[in-house]
Scaffold this motif. Sequence first.
Motif, PDB file in Angstrom:
ATOM      1  N   UNK A 187      11.150  10.851   6.107  1.00 42.09           N
ATOM      2  CA  UNK A 187      10.404  11.532   5.048  1.00 42.09           C
ATOM      3  C   UNK A 187       9.082  10.827   4.792  1.00 42.09           C
ATOM      4  N   UNK A 188       9.041   9.526   5.030  1.00 46.31           N
ATOM      5  CA  UNK A 188       7.808   8.737   4.998  1.00 46.31           C
ATOM      6  C   UNK A 188       8.117   7.370   5.570  1.00 46.31           C
ATOM      7  N   UNK A 189       7.133   6.788   6.240  1.00 35.41           N
ATOM      8  CA  UNK A 189       7.367   5.488   6.857  1.00 35.41           C
ATOM      9  C   UNK A 189       6.086   4.676   6.849  1.00 35.41           C
ATOM     10  N   UNK A 190       6.090   3.586   6.091  1.00 36.31           N
ATOM     11  CA  UNK A 190       4.909   2.733   6.023  1.00 36.31           C
ATOM     12  C   UNK A 190       4.902   1.930   4.740  1.00 36.31           C
TER      13      UNK A 190
ATOM     14  N   UNK B 213      27.202  16.576   5.040  1.00 37.59           N
ATOM     15  CA  UNK B 213      26.798  15.501   4.136  1.00 37.59           C
ATOM     16  C   UNK B 213      25.727  14.644   4.798  1.00 37.59           C
ATOM     17  N   UNK B 214      24.987  13.940   3.947  1.00 36.88           N
ATOM     18  CA  UNK B 214      23.893  13.113   4.437  1.00 36.88           C
ATOM     19  C   UNK B 214      23.704  11.917   3.517  1.00 36.88           C
ATOM     20  N   UNK B 215      22.978  10.931   4.024  1.00 38.88           N
ATOM     21  CA  UNK B 215      22.583   9.779   3.208  1.00 38.88           C
ATOM     22  C   UNK B 215      21.083   9.570   3.384  1.00 38.88           C
ATOM     23  N   UNK B 216      20.488   8.928   2.400  1.00 42.25           N
ATOM     24  CA  UNK B 216      19.116   8.464   2.505  1.00 42.25           C
ATOM     25  C   UNK B 216      19.133   6.959   2.663  1.00 42.25           C
ATOM     26  N   UNK B 217      18.366   6.467   3.604  1.00 48.21           N
ATOM     27  CA  UNK B 217      18.159   5.030   3.734  1.00 48.21           C
ATOM     28  C   UNK B 217      16.813   4.729   3.089  1.00 48.21           C
ATOM     29  N   UNK B 218      16.859   4.031   1.962  1.00 44.81           N
ATOM     30  CA  UNK B 218      15.709   3.686   1.134  1.00 44.81           C
ATOM     31  C   UNK B 218      15.156   4.907   0.401  1.00 44.81           C
ATOM     32  N   UNK B 219      14.445   4.619  -0.682  1.00 43.71           N
ATOM     33  CA  UNK B 219      13.893   5.669  -1.536  1.00 43.71           C
ATOM     34  C   UNK B 219      12.540   5.196  -2.042  1.00 43.71           C
ATOM     35  N   UNK B 220      11.613   5.024  -1.111  1.00 42.94           N
ATOM     36  CA  UNK B 220      10.329   4.420  -1.429  1.00 42.94           C
ATOM     37  C   UNK B 220       9.210   5.388  -1.742  1.00 42.94           C
ATOM     38  N   UNK B 221       9.519   6.679  -1.833  1.00 45.52           N
ATOM     39  CA  UNK B 221       8.540   7.662  -2.306  1.00 45.52           C
ATOM     40  C   UNK B 221       9.130   8.315  -3.555  1.00 45.52           C
ATOM     41  N   UNK B 222       8.306   8.978  -4.318  1.00 51.35           N
ATOM     42  CA  UNK B 222       8.768   9.522  -5.594  1.00 51.35           C
ATOM     43  C   UNK B 222       9.862  10.564  -5.392  1.00 51.35           C
ATOM     44  N   UNK B 223      10.635  10.770  -6.434  1.00 55.48           N
ATOM     45  CA  UNK B 223      11.679  11.792  -6.395  1.00 55.48           C
ATOM     46  C   UNK B 223      11.071  13.155  -6.085  1.00 55.48           C
ATOM     47  N   UNK B 224       9.967  13.478  -6.736  1.00 58.70           N
ATOM     48  CA  UNK B 224       9.322  14.771  -6.518  1.00 58.70           C
ATOM     49  C   UNK B 224       8.884  14.927  -5.068  1.00 58.70           C
TER      50      UNK B 224
ATOM     51  N   UNK C 158       8.359   3.226  13.639  1.00 57.93           N
ATOM     52  CA  UNK C 158       8.354   3.274  12.181  1.00 57.93           C
ATOM     53  C   UNK C 158       7.555   2.145  11.549  1.00 57.93           C
ATOM     54  N   UNK C 159       7.183   2.380  10.284  1.00 63.27           N
ATOM     55  CA  UNK C 159       6.515   1.373   9.449  1.00 63.27           C
ATOM     56  C   UNK C 159       5.226   0.854  10.091  1.00 63.27           C
ATOM     57  N   UNK C 160       4.451   1.753  10.713  1.00 60.41           N
ATOM     58  CA  UNK C 160       3.185   1.342  11.317  1.00 60.41           C
ATOM     59  C   UNK C 160       2.177   0.950  10.238  1.00 60.41           C
ATOM     60  N   UNK C 161       1.477  -0.145  10.467  1.00 63.17           N
ATOM     61  CA  UNK C 161       0.426  -0.580   9.564  1.00 63.17           C
ATOM     62  C   UNK C 161      -0.748   0.383   9.623  1.00 63.17           C
ATOM     63  N   UNK C 162      -1.329   0.674   8.468  1.00 62.31           N
ATOM     64  CA  UNK C 162      -2.513   1.519   8.404  1.00 62.31           C
ATOM     65  C   UNK C 162      -3.712   0.848   9.074  1.00 62.31           C
TER      66      UNK C 162
ATOM     67  N   UNK D 277       5.262   9.080  10.515  1.00 66.47           N
ATOM     68  CA  UNK D 277       3.983   8.982   9.824  1.00 66.47           C
ATOM     69  C   UNK D 277       4.110   8.349   8.443  1.00 66.47           C
ATOM     70  N   UNK D 278       3.028   7.715   7.997  1.00 63.03           N
ATOM     71  CA  UNK D 278       2.937   7.196   6.642  1.00 63.03           C
ATOM     72  C   UNK D 278       2.353   8.247   5.692  1.00 63.03           C
ATOM     73  N   UNK D 279       2.075   9.447   6.187  1.00 60.70           N
ATOM     74  CA  UNK D 279       1.442  10.487   5.379  1.00 60.70           C
ATOM     75  C   UNK D 279       2.284  11.747   5.211  1.00 60.70           C
ATOM     76  N   UNK D 280       3.251  11.954   6.093  1.00 59.72           N
ATOM     77  CA  UNK D 280       4.040  13.178   6.039  1.00 59.72           C
ATOM     78  C   UNK D 280       5.376  12.975   6.730  1.00 59.72           C
TER      79      UNK D 280
END
Length: 265
Positions: free
Chosen positions: A11-14, A27-38, A217-221, A246-249
């Motif tokens: 969902x986002x990486x960076x 069923x599913x799981x999320x690994x980390x939650x580093x972007x807003x709920x919205x 994943x987690x590429x530096x900008x 991507x760190x944008x989408x």
Amino acid sequence: MACNTLFIASLNSGSNGNCYYVGNETEAVLIDAGISCRETEKRMLRLGLSMDKVKAIFISHEHTDHIKGLAVLSAKFNLPVYITPGTLRGCRFNLRADLVRTLLSHQSVQVGDLHISSFLKLHDAAEPHSFLVSCGATKVGVFTDLGAVCEELTSHFQQCHAAFLETNYDDDLLSKSAYPYFLKKRISGGMGHLSNKQALDLFIAHKPAFMSYLLLSHLSKDNNCPELARNLFREHANGTEIVVASRYEETAVYAISEPVAVHSF
């Protein structure tokens, strides 16, 4: 799709936020939650993924880009949060006590037909962990925020039909960047992040023949380039699809299955 098929997406990486989706049909799981709920909801909706299928959140460590949306997301959807005691202490907010589940290293947690196992990684956090998510014989690894490749990482990587693998920086770009010396040292000093070369060495030496997807994943900008990383890995892919998270989408959703053995008679 076979019952052991896993569906995965970034969902986002960076450094601006990390959140990874792994699930089966029910069923599913999320690994980390580093972007807003919205933003998490918006991106899942665009991918056709339902929050109703998400049954838990697993947290790798307490850095802001991995927990920023955690409290709101967990409370809104009544999602249990699997988190180590040290990581929980490092969070700067309170989670609902009834939703906290203690996570221990090498623990295997069952969420429906999903099995999530954890192991310690090298990173400058309290109790940082990586995860392996399994459904039947199909396995997906989430391996980011890694200071170095260790035996545990190598062992788990060799089992993966797909993996999110950190490729944070290019050595030359980091050395020439405007980052202060202490930050360059932190990134490359063995407890920070994994370089393209370190990740590629792991991929070349230990990629299983059945790995269908690798999500960089987690590429530096500032210290990496998506095309550079992608091309580097594609030269050695040997049938593995290389995707840059991507760190944008969000990425697309990828279906991961254990290959069916073909028997000759």
